[in-house]
Write an enzyme that holds these catalytic residues in place. Structure first.
Site, PDB file in Angstrom:
ATOM      1  N   THR A  54       0.826  -1.205   0.000  1.00 22.71           N
ATOM      2  CA  THR A  54       0.000   0.000   0.000  1.00 22.71           C
ATOM      3  C   THR A  54       0.862   1.256   0.000  1.00 22.71           C
ATOM      4  OG1 THR A  54      -1.593  -1.277   1.287  1.00 22.71           O
ATOM      5  CG2 THR A  54      -2.007   1.067   1.114  1.00 22.71           C
ATOM      6  N   TYR A 142       4.857 -12.124   5.657  1.00 23.76           N
ATOM      7  CA  TYR A 142       3.698 -11.627   4.909  1.00 23.76           C
ATOM      8  C   TYR A 142       3.351 -12.662   3.857  1.00 23.76           C
ATOM      9  CZ  TYR A 142       0.861  -8.304   2.153  1.00 23.76           C
ATOM     10  OH  TYR A 142      -0.145  -7.677   1.460  1.00 23.76           O
ATOM     11  N   LYS A 170       1.532 -11.798   8.772  1.00 22.78           N
ATOM     12  CA  LYS A 170       0.414 -11.072   8.180  1.00 22.78           C
ATOM     13  C   LYS A 170      -0.239 -12.012   7.173  1.00 22.78           C
ATOM     14  CE  LYS A 170      -0.862  -7.171   5.230  1.00 22.78           C
ATOM     15  NZ  LYS A 170      -0.378  -6.044   4.386  1.00 22.78           N
ATOM     16  N   VAL A 210      -3.487  -5.956  10.204  1.00 30.03           N
ATOM     17  CA  VAL A 210      -2.698  -5.039   9.381  1.00 30.03           C
ATOM     18  C   VAL A 210      -3.634  -4.617   8.267  1.00 30.03           C
ATOM     19  CG1 VAL A 210      -0.732  -4.743   7.861  1.00 30.03           C
ATOM     20  CG2 VAL A 210      -0.477  -6.061   9.969  1.00 30.03           C
TER      21      VAL A 210
END
Length: 299
Positions: A54, A142, A170, A210
């Protein structure tokens, strides 16, 4: 009745994967980043992920990444964790970014599964281990096979969890069964990386979120997490349902595009996007407004 055990929260419960503000000419907007970071922490975030997906990490330079970490750390001080994305599909480069993030003041690292080159599970294990060995910072894995092409399998998670600095994951895999087994077997702090699954993942043992929508609804996400931990499951479900239009609206197209549009609607620092991402068009912006208002966001 509250849940019988409280998941560990090495990075807090509510973190937002922060956009990287740019100036009108496309340069890094460090002042805007500091103002946005302070706003997000004031809104209830325990931590910020910088230089993640992001944050448009594929199109920011290594120098810009380090500058951004320093600026955000300076802006929030010890009020929030600053977790720096440093994962790439090149292990040596990821190690360099991890060390630079540590020198810039990050309090943790987010390391995505290597993308495009589709390594086997042993390659993933060695990659994550090399990055975790490179600094003294705690690491959040992640797992996002939709972007990376390769999932982190549960057996690999179990082995990685033995590393003293690999403390969290995550989860953007969208597989509650896999999450359930991995949480039970690894002891890793589990963070939802898919906003629509925030509440369901709490129910199988996740520690927190998250989030992308945390840019606009951080207080509501905190209320959801706190209600669930207090055993107020019906209230948590009510908050979840109220946020459904936001969850849907923020992902009608690529999340950075809608997030920057949403921030602009609220007068917060965001700026343009770097190609190949493009700004939300007029019709998309009007739809986003409707989605946000339906979810209770003030514009």
């Amino acid at each position: 009745m509250a849940p019988t055990s409280t998941p560990q929260t090495p990075f807090g419960r509510v973190l937002t994967a922060m956009v990287t503000p740019f100036t009108a000419d496309g340069a890094l907007d460090l002042d805007g980043a500091q103002r946005l970071a302070a706003h997000l922490v004031d809104a209830g975030n325990d931590g910020l992920i910088v230089n993640g997906t992001t944050g448009e990490s594929p199109t920011t330079s290594d120098a810009e990444k380090a500058q951004l970490v320093r600026a955000v750390v300076e802006a929030v001080g010890d009020r929030a964790h600053v977790v720096a994305g440093c994962g790439t599909n090149d292990t040596a480069h990821s190690v360099e970014l991890a060390r630079a993030a540590e020198q810039a003041g990050a309090t943790g690292l987010l390391v995505v599964t290597p993308y495009y080159n589709k390594p086997p599970q042993e390659g993933l294990r060695r990659h994550f281990t090399a990055v975790a060995d490179a600094t003294g910072l705690p690491v959040m894995l992640y797992d996002i096979p939709g972007r990376s092409g390769v999932p982190i399998e549960t057996e690999t998670m179990v082995r990685l969890a033995e590393h003293p600095r690999i403390v969290a994951n995550k989860d953007a895999k969208g597989d509650l069964a896999a999450a359930s087994w991995a949480i039970a077997r690894t002891g890793l702090a589990w963070y939802s990386g898919d906003d629509m699954l925030n509440l369901p993942l709490l129910s199988v043992g996740a520690a927190g979120f998250v989030s992308v929508v945390g840019h606009v609804v951080a207080p509501e996400l905190r209320a959801l997490a706190e209600a669930y931990r207090a055993g107020e499951v019906a209230r948590a479900a009510e908050i979840h349902q109220r946020l459904l239009p936001v969850y849907t609206g923020m992902f009608r197209t690529q999340g950075v595009i809608t997030t920057k549009a949403a921030l602009a609607l609220q007068g917060l620092p965001a700026g343009p996007l770097r190609l190949p991402l493009v700004e939300l068009d007029e019709d998309g912006t009007e739809q986003l407004k409707r989605d946000l208002v339906a979810g209770g966001v003030q514009l």
